[in-house]
Write a protein that holds these residues in place. Structure first.
Motif, PDB file in Angstrom:
ATOM      1  N   HIS A  83       4.530 -12.172   2.216  1.00 20.47           N
ATOM      2  CA  HIS A  83       4.059 -13.445   1.679  1.00 20.47           C
ATOM      3  C   HIS A  83       5.006 -14.600   1.952  1.00 20.47           C
ATOM      4  N   PHE A  84       6.195 -14.306   2.460  1.00 19.98           N
ATOM      5  CA  PHE A  84       7.133 -15.381   2.788  1.00 19.98           C
ATOM      6  C   PHE A  84       6.753 -16.113   4.071  1.00 19.98           C
ATOM      7  N   PHE A  85       5.809 -15.594   4.838  1.00 22.24           N
ATOM      8  CA  PHE A  85       5.557 -16.111   6.183  1.00 22.24           C
ATOM      9  C   PHE A  85       4.155 -16.702   6.303  1.00 22.24           C
ATOM     10  N   SER A  86       4.087 -17.833   6.982  1.00 23.11           N
ATOM     11  CA  SER A  86       2.838 -18.593   7.057  1.00 23.11           C
ATOM     12  C   SER A  86       1.727 -17.838   7.770  1.00 23.11           C
ATOM     13  N   GLU A  87       2.085 -16.896   8.639  1.00 28.03           N
ATOM     14  CA  GLU A  87       1.060 -16.154   9.393  1.00 28.03           C
ATOM     15  C   GLU A  87       0.335 -15.118   8.545  1.00 28.03           C
ATOM     16  N   TYR A  88       0.896 -14.787   7.378  1.00 25.30           N
ATOM     17  CA  TYR A  88       0.343 -13.661   6.613  1.00 25.30           C
ATOM     18  C   TYR A  88      -1.013 -13.995   6.007  1.00 25.30           C
ATOM     19  N   ARG A  89      -1.916 -13.032   6.097  1.00 23.28           N
ATOM     20  CA  ARG A  89      -3.213 -13.081   5.434  1.00 23.28           C
ATOM     21  C   ARG A  89      -3.418 -11.748   4.728  1.00 23.28           C
ATOM     22  N   VAL A  90      -4.041 -11.778   3.563  1.00 21.14           N
ATOM     23  CA  VAL A  90      -4.257 -10.548   2.802  1.00 21.14           C
ATOM     24  C   VAL A  90      -5.010  -9.532   3.638  1.00 21.14           C
ATOM     25  N   GLY A  91      -4.495  -8.321   3.686  1.00 17.76           N
ATOM     26  CA  GLY A  91      -5.156  -7.242   4.404  1.00 17.76           C
ATOM     27  C   GLY A  91      -4.790  -7.111   5.868  1.00 17.76           C
ATOM     28  N   MET A  92      -4.001  -8.043   6.404  1.00 14.11           N
ATOM     29  CA  MET A  92      -3.681  -7.967   7.831  1.00 14.11           C
ATOM     30  C   MET A  92      -2.665  -6.861   8.104  1.00 14.11           C
ATOM     31  N   SER A  93      -2.628  -6.383   9.313  1.00 15.64           N
ATOM     32  CA  SER A  93      -1.660  -5.376   9.729  1.00 15.64           C
ATOM     33  C   SER A  93      -0.249  -5.967   9.681  1.00 15.64           C
ATOM     34  N   LEU A  94       0.676  -5.231   9.061  1.00 19.57           N
ATOM     35  CA  LEU A  94       2.057  -5.714   8.980  1.00 19.57           C
ATOM     36  C   LEU A  94       2.727  -5.696  10.352  1.00 19.57           C
ATOM     37  N   ASP A  95       2.308  -4.792  11.234  1.00 18.40           N
ATOM     38  CA  ASP A  95       2.828  -4.803  12.602  1.00 18.40           C
ATOM     39  C   ASP A  95       2.424  -6.094  13.315  1.00 18.40           C
ATOM     40  N   ARG A  96       1.187  -6.517  13.082  1.00 19.54           N
ATOM     41  CA  ARG A  96       0.749  -7.770  13.704  1.00 19.54           C
ATOM     42  C   ARG A  96       1.529  -8.952  13.134  1.00 19.54           C
ATOM     43  N   LEU A  97       1.801  -8.912  11.826  1.00 19.99           N
ATOM     44  CA  LEU A  97       2.582  -9.977  11.217  1.00 19.99           C
ATOM     45  C   LEU A  97       3.960 -10.069  11.860  1.00 19.99           C
ATOM     46  N   VAL A  98       4.635  -8.934  12.040  1.00 24.38           N
ATOM     47  CA  VAL A  98       5.944  -8.921  12.699  1.00 24.38           C
ATOM     48  C   VAL A  98       5.832  -9.546  14.090  1.00 24.38           C
ATOM     49  N   ASN A  99       4.802  -9.169  14.804  1.00 20.68           N
ATOM     50  CA  ASN A  99       4.587  -9.673  16.158  1.00 20.68           C
ATOM     51  C   ASN A  99       4.431 -11.199  16.163  1.00 20.68           C
ATOM     52  N   LEU A 100       3.606 -11.709  15.251  1.00 20.16           N
ATOM     53  CA  LEU A 100       3.350 -13.148  15.203  1.00 20.16           C
ATOM     54  C   LEU A 100       4.600 -13.935  14.809  1.00 20.16           C
ATOM     55  N   VAL A 101       5.300 -13.470  13.763  1.00 18.69           N
ATOM     56  CA  VAL A 101       6.475 -14.193  13.281  1.00 18.69           C
ATOM     57  C   VAL A 101       7.575 -14.203  14.339  1.00 18.69           C
ATOM     58  N   CYS A 102       7.881 -13.033  14.892  1.00 19.88           N
ATOM     59  CA  CYS A 102       8.994 -12.927  15.847  1.00 19.88           C
ATOM     60  C   CYS A 102       8.702 -13.673  17.145  1.00 19.88           C
ATOM     61  N   ASN A 103       7.476 -13.600  17.622  1.00 17.50           N
ATOM     62  CA  ASN A 103       7.129 -14.342  18.832  1.00 17.50           C
ATOM     63  C   ASN A 103       7.243 -15.850  18.601  1.00 17.50           C
TER      64      ASN A 103
END
Length: 483
Positions: A83-103
């Protein structure tokens, strides 16, 4: 792998944890110096949020919180605090979140939504309990209990609590292809509306000898999005539960039970649920559907991400379709999709009742007869309880100023907490209601229920030592002094 696509190894090599902390809304705490940099969160008035600090270690690759034993690298920090990151949406894959934030932090463009973290070279098979050798706790056989000692001792979980939950944990040993084997304390995960089939393990390792913590995670192939640890000392089925208590770990659930079971004899009949880490909306929905008439007690940790879990649960309970995220200035942004509404809320100071009321989701059951809500067989109202609470607070402040013992202060805090519990289930706008959701974090100053239990045990041990010293014969005391 497509040309130019980045992997976890790329993220770990190219980014440091400080960049991720800053992106998550933390600020460098210059008072601690630069040898071991620390990062803190700031409230809307520019003041530090107490107890929310990460200390950077391992040359900027990892961080940890002083009150916790968990060390995070870039990947695990993002996954544990989505929830600290703007890309996060409820139910999304945490692997995808890592990918979006780091990229994004690396200024590496992502072509479209199909971009994802590269899968491991070998496929992970679904969890299969037959791959493990199981050792179970038998209340009638002391020999079976001894192997559990190192897993529960460091957590302060006593033998009586182990007896109460003995059907809901085991030691699970898995043998690797190279001949090695590893054993963890394992809490079986099942589906709320399933047939009891185990779909994974919440795992905990032995406490390390140097006190640096222990392994925690989930067994390979576990169904993490839907599976939960579901336990009841009295074997109450989830569908018949009157009270459901929510935690992020089975350790916290057992600690809560140990702290409260003496004054709440019906606690045995309750159902205890652990999400085993980050709490997901699918887990919320499944339990709510399986126990539609239950009162839910949200006993998550006290930090910001877990406070957001509580709000997400209330939104889910109210049937809302939503997304939520924390902005960089510590505001919670909630979008109600079906109503086409978006709102921002300041979570400092955190007031669960006020927030849910503001969102129009303050969940209550039908009004109940006021005479049914009693305390010590007295018909008392909300005004009386509020007056009692203020009196207790005044007495507590006076006791602190007078240097009362830690044990006395702990007793007074427990009394105050009990009064607050009654108030939570009492009156709203002059009418008496029974709430469907109660927000119950650990007492102020403690991160979680296990930390509160350990503090209580330490306080009791100190008190016993003090009594023993006072009862020590004068001659022995003098002899020890001269030695």
């Amino acid at each position: 792998m497509r040309e130019g696509e980045l992997t976890y190894d790329d993220f770990l090599q190219r980014l440091n944890i400080q960049e991720v902390l800053i992106d998550a809304g933390y600020h460098l705490n210059r008072r601690d110096g630069l040898r071991y940099p620390s990062y803190v969160r700031i409230d809307s008035d520019g003041r530090r949020i107490r107890g929310d600090k990460f200390i950077v270690t391992q040359q900027g690759k990892c961080c940890f919180q002083a009150q916790q034993q968990r060390v995070y690298n870039i990947i695990s920090f993002i996954k544990e605090h989505p929830h600290f990151f703007s890309e996060y949406r409820v139910g999304m894959s945490l692997d995808r979140l890592v990918n979006l934030v780091c990229n994004r932090l690396l200024n590496h463009p992502i072509e479209d939504r199909t971009t994802r973290i590269i899968q491991p070279k070998r496929d992970i098979l679904p969890f299969d309990i037959t791959n493990y050798d199981l050792h179970k706790f038998n209340p009638q056989d002391r020999a079976t209990q001894k192997k559990f000692y190192p897993y529960f001792k460091s957590r302060g979980i006593d033998l009586y609590t182990q007896y109460a939950f003995h059907r809901h944990f085991c030691l699970a040993t898995k043998h690797r292809e190279d001949g090695a084997a590893y054993t963890n304390l394992s809490f079986p995960l099942t589906l709320p509306k399933g047939d009891g089939t185990v779909v994974g393990f919440e795992e905990r390792g032995r406490a390390r000898m140097d006190g640096s913590g222990s392994y925690k995670g989930k067994a390979e192939g576990s169904n993490s999005s839907e599976g939960l640890w579901i336990a009841s000392p009295a074997r109450t089925p989830l569908s018949e539960a009157k009270h459901v208590y929510w935690f992020e770990s089975a350790y916290d659930a057992m600690a809560y039970y140990q702290l409260h079971q003496k004054e709440d004899k019906d606690l045995r009949k309750a159902v205890f649920v652990s999400t085993g880490g980050a709490a997901g909306q699918q887990q919320f929905k499944s339990v709510i559907e399986a126990a539609p008439h239950a009162i839910h007690h949200l006993c998550f940790d006290r930090d910001r991400a877990r406070q957001v879990y509580a709000i997400n649960f209330a939104l889910t309970h109210a049937g809302k379709v939503f997304t939520s995220k924390l902005s960089k200035n510590n505001m919670l942004v909630i979008r109600l999709i079906n109503e086409n509404l978006q709102c921002e809320m300041n979570l400092e100071p955190f007031d669960f009742q006020l927030i849910t009321a503001t969102l129009g989701i303050n969940p209550v059951k039908e009004p109940i007869n006021k005479k049914e809500v009693v305390h010590d067989d007295l018909d008392i109202g909300d005004g009386y309880l509020q007056e009692m609470k203020m009196t207790c607070m005044d007495e507590y402040e006076a006791a602190c100023a007078e240097g009362a013992s830690g044990e006395e202060l702990e007793r007074m805090r427990e009394n105050l907490s009990a009064i607050e519990d009654v108030i939570r289930g009492y009156s709203i706008s002059g009418s008496t209601f029974q709430k469907c959701i109660l927000y119950e974090p650990a007492a102020d100053g403690y991160k979680d229920w296990n930390e509160q239990l350990l503090a209580k045990i330490k306080l009791q041990e100190s008190a016993h030592e003090e009594v023993a010293r006072e009862e020590e014969p004068e001659q022995e005391r003098q002899a020890r002094f001269h030695r």
